[in-house]
Write a protein that holds these residues in place. Sequence first.
Motif, PDB file in Angstrom:
ATOM      1  N   PHE A  39      40.681 -10.430 -28.050  1.00 32.57           N
ATOM      2  CA  PHE A  39      39.224 -10.485 -28.062  1.00 32.57           C
ATOM      3  C   PHE A  39      38.683  -9.311 -27.251  1.00 32.57           C
ATOM      4  CE2 PHE A  39      41.109 -13.452 -25.032  1.00 32.57           C
ATOM      5  CZ  PHE A  39      40.658 -12.959 -23.819  1.00 32.57           C
ATOM      6  N   ALA A  40      37.470  -8.884 -27.565  1.00 28.59           N
ATOM      7  CA  ALA A  40      36.848  -7.752 -26.877  1.00 28.59           C
ATOM      8  C   ALA A  40      36.437  -8.154 -25.457  1.00 28.59           C
ATOM      9  CB  ALA A  40      35.636  -7.266 -27.658  1.00 28.59           C
ATOM     10  N   LEU A  41      36.448  -7.173 -24.567  1.00 30.42           N
ATOM     11  CA  LEU A  41      36.031  -7.392 -23.192  1.00 30.42           C
ATOM     12  C   LEU A  41      34.918  -6.416 -22.830  1.00 30.42           C
ATOM     13  CD1 LEU A  41      39.418  -7.752 -21.243  1.00 30.42           C
ATOM     14  CD2 LEU A  41      37.826  -9.581 -21.826  1.00 30.42           C
ATOM     15  N   LYS A  42      33.906  -6.918 -22.178  1.00 33.01           N
ATOM     16  CA  LYS A  42      32.897  -6.048 -21.582  1.00 33.01           C
ATOM     17  C   LYS A  42      33.341  -5.752 -20.147  1.00 33.01           C
ATOM     18  CE  LYS A  42      29.404  -8.771 -22.179  1.00 33.01           C
ATOM     19  NZ  LYS A  42      28.005  -9.278 -22.128  1.00 33.01           N
ATOM     20  N   PHE A  43      33.045  -4.533 -19.678  1.00 33.42           N
ATOM     21  CA  PHE A  43      33.407  -4.183 -18.314  1.00 33.42           C
ATOM     22  C   PHE A  43      32.216  -3.560 -17.606  1.00 33.42           C
ATOM     23  CE2 PHE A  43      34.173  -0.246 -20.620  1.00 33.42           C
ATOM     24  CZ  PHE A  43      33.686   0.719 -19.767  1.00 33.42           C
ATOM     25  N   LYS A  87      35.561   1.787  -2.261  1.00 36.62           N
ATOM     26  CA  LYS A  87      36.204   0.930  -3.257  1.00 36.62           C
ATOM     27  C   LYS A  87      35.366   0.864  -4.529  1.00 36.62           C
ATOM     28  CE  LYS A  87      38.914  -2.314  -0.444  1.00 36.62           C
ATOM     29  NZ  LYS A  87      39.105  -3.751  -0.097  1.00 36.62           N
ATOM     30  N   PHE A  88      36.064   0.840  -5.646  1.00 35.98           N
ATOM     31  CA  PHE A  88      35.454   0.504  -6.926  1.00 35.98           C
ATOM     32  C   PHE A  88      35.900  -0.905  -7.287  1.00 35.98           C
ATOM     33  CE2 PHE A  88      35.581   5.146  -7.143  1.00 35.98           C
ATOM     34  CZ  PHE A  88      34.296   5.421  -7.570  1.00 35.98           C
ATOM     35  N   ARG A  89      34.999  -1.651  -7.875  1.00 30.20           N
ATOM     36  CA  ARG A  89      35.344  -2.989  -8.367  1.00 30.20           C
ATOM     37  C   ARG A  89      35.019  -3.044  -9.850  1.00 30.20           C
ATOM     38  NH1 ARG A  89      33.803  -8.151  -4.975  1.00 30.20           N
ATOM     39  NH2 ARG A  89      35.705  -7.396  -3.947  1.00 30.20           N
ATOM     40  N   ILE A  90      35.996  -3.412 -10.650  1.00 33.81           N
ATOM     41  CA  ILE A  90      35.814  -3.511 -12.091  1.00 33.81           C
ATOM     42  C   ILE A  90      35.703  -4.981 -12.466  1.00 33.81           C
ATOM     43  CG2 ILE A  90      36.930  -3.214 -14.340  1.00 33.81           C
ATOM     44  CD1 ILE A  90      37.248  -0.719 -11.436  1.00 33.81           C
ATOM     45  N   HIS A  91      34.564  -5.353 -13.006  1.00 24.71           N
ATOM     46  CA  HIS A  91      34.346  -6.702 -13.527  1.00 24.71           C
ATOM     47  C   HIS A  91      34.563  -6.689 -15.035  1.00 24.71           C
ATOM     48  CE1 HIS A  91      31.550  -8.247 -10.049  1.00 24.71           C
ATOM     49  NE2 HIS A  91      32.820  -8.169  -9.696  1.00 24.71           N
ATOM     50  N   VAL A  92      35.209  -7.718 -15.563  1.00 29.77           N
ATOM     51  CA  VAL A  92      35.340  -7.862 -17.014  1.00 29.77           C
ATOM     52  C   VAL A  92      34.732  -9.190 -17.427  1.00 29.77           C
ATOM     53  CG1 VAL A  92      37.386  -6.402 -17.174  1.00 29.77           C
ATOM     54  CG2 VAL A  92      37.671  -8.857 -16.861  1.00 29.77           C
ATOM     55  N   TYR A  93      34.110  -9.168 -18.598  1.00 26.30           N
ATOM     56  CA  TYR A  93      33.446 -10.342 -19.144  1.00 26.30           C
ATOM     57  C   TYR A  93      33.881 -10.525 -20.599  1.00 26.30           C
ATOM     58  CZ  TYR A  93      30.142  -8.861 -15.453  1.00 26.30           C
ATOM     59  OH  TYR A  93      29.568  -8.432 -14.283  1.00 26.30           O
ATOM     60  N   GLN A  94      33.959 -11.761 -21.012  1.00 23.28           N
ATOM     61  CA  GLN A  94      34.143 -12.027 -22.430  1.00 23.28           C
ATOM     62  C   GLN A  94      32.779 -11.992 -23.100  1.00 23.28           C
ATOM     63  OE1 GLN A  94      36.919 -15.206 -23.516  1.00 23.28           O
ATOM     64  NE2 GLN A  94      37.458 -15.383 -21.358  1.00 23.28           N
ATOM     65  N   HIS A  95      32.749 -11.530 -24.338  1.00 27.61           N
ATOM     66  CA  HIS A  95      31.482 -11.394 -25.041  1.00 27.61           C
ATOM     67  C   HIS A  95      30.780 -12.750 -25.145  1.00 27.61           C
ATOM     68  CE1 HIS A  95      30.634  -7.349 -26.356  1.00 27.61           C
ATOM     69  NE2 HIS A  95      31.932  -7.145 -26.541  1.00 27.61           N
ATOM     70  N   GLY A  96      29.478 -12.715 -24.885  1.00 27.95           N
ATOM     71  CA  GLY A  96      28.685 -13.934 -24.946  1.00 27.95           C
ATOM     72  C   GLY A  96      28.670 -14.709 -23.642  1.00 27.95           C
ATOM     73  N   GLN A  97      29.356 -14.201 -22.612  1.00 27.43           N
ATOM     74  CA  GLN A  97      29.393 -14.878 -21.322  1.00 27.43           C
ATOM     75  C   GLN A  97      28.866 -13.959 -20.229  1.00 27.43           C
ATOM     76  OE1 GLN A  97      33.244 -16.455 -20.387  1.00 27.43           O
ATOM     77  NE2 GLN A  97      33.416 -17.627 -22.284  1.00 27.43           N
TER      78      GLN A  97
END
Length: 227
Positions: A39-43, A87-97
Amino acid sequence: MMLSDGKLPVFLFPTALNFYADDQSSHKQVLTVYNPYEFALKFKVLSTAPRKYLVVDPEGTVKPRCCIDIVIRHTAVSSSNVGVTDKFRIHVYQHGQRQVSGRKDVPSSLIPGRADEKSLQGSDTDQFEQLPMSQLSPQQGTQYRLSEARGVAESSRGPSIIVLVVGLSCVLTLMMPLVSDQSSTWPTYLHITIHQKLIAAYVLGNTEKKWWISLCLLRNGFKYETI
């Protein structure tokens, strides 16, 4: 689909960014975000010092089983910033959330020179801020498909054979088609569930010398293929 604890493993390479004050070519670094899932991930990229960096495409979408390169430039190379670790922080989200599905921190250090390289540790109380969208690149960076695995070079200083076998097995598991994929030409007994893929991803991210091994396998074990 998330793991039972609500944390989706995030795969990045490298795990730390080192900028060298005396090497202008190092003032631009590339951080690769991998998506081994179906599934696709938003970052979204956050930073404790957003005014010191220019990030091309600080947010976007990674297609299933693809990866994307994020270009990061250090724009505040000065003697006052030498030895400072951000620091960099990478957040990932599932589409629609809107809820964060997973996250990963990447330390960023400005070092006087390559001969002075050393490990710099940050605190757990860092304040992360959202980075501004770059006006230099209106389109999101090129994405690459994670296709077939290739052999990992042997190294006497590298991880043990057992760890490599476990990691490679997890990578192969992530590449197998889902049971719902009717168009796959793979034998039926090689089709697995999304839960099995998530378990493999979790094991890959928590193996001994966890992120170093998993990202070496991801970086060196996949062939890049332009979409």
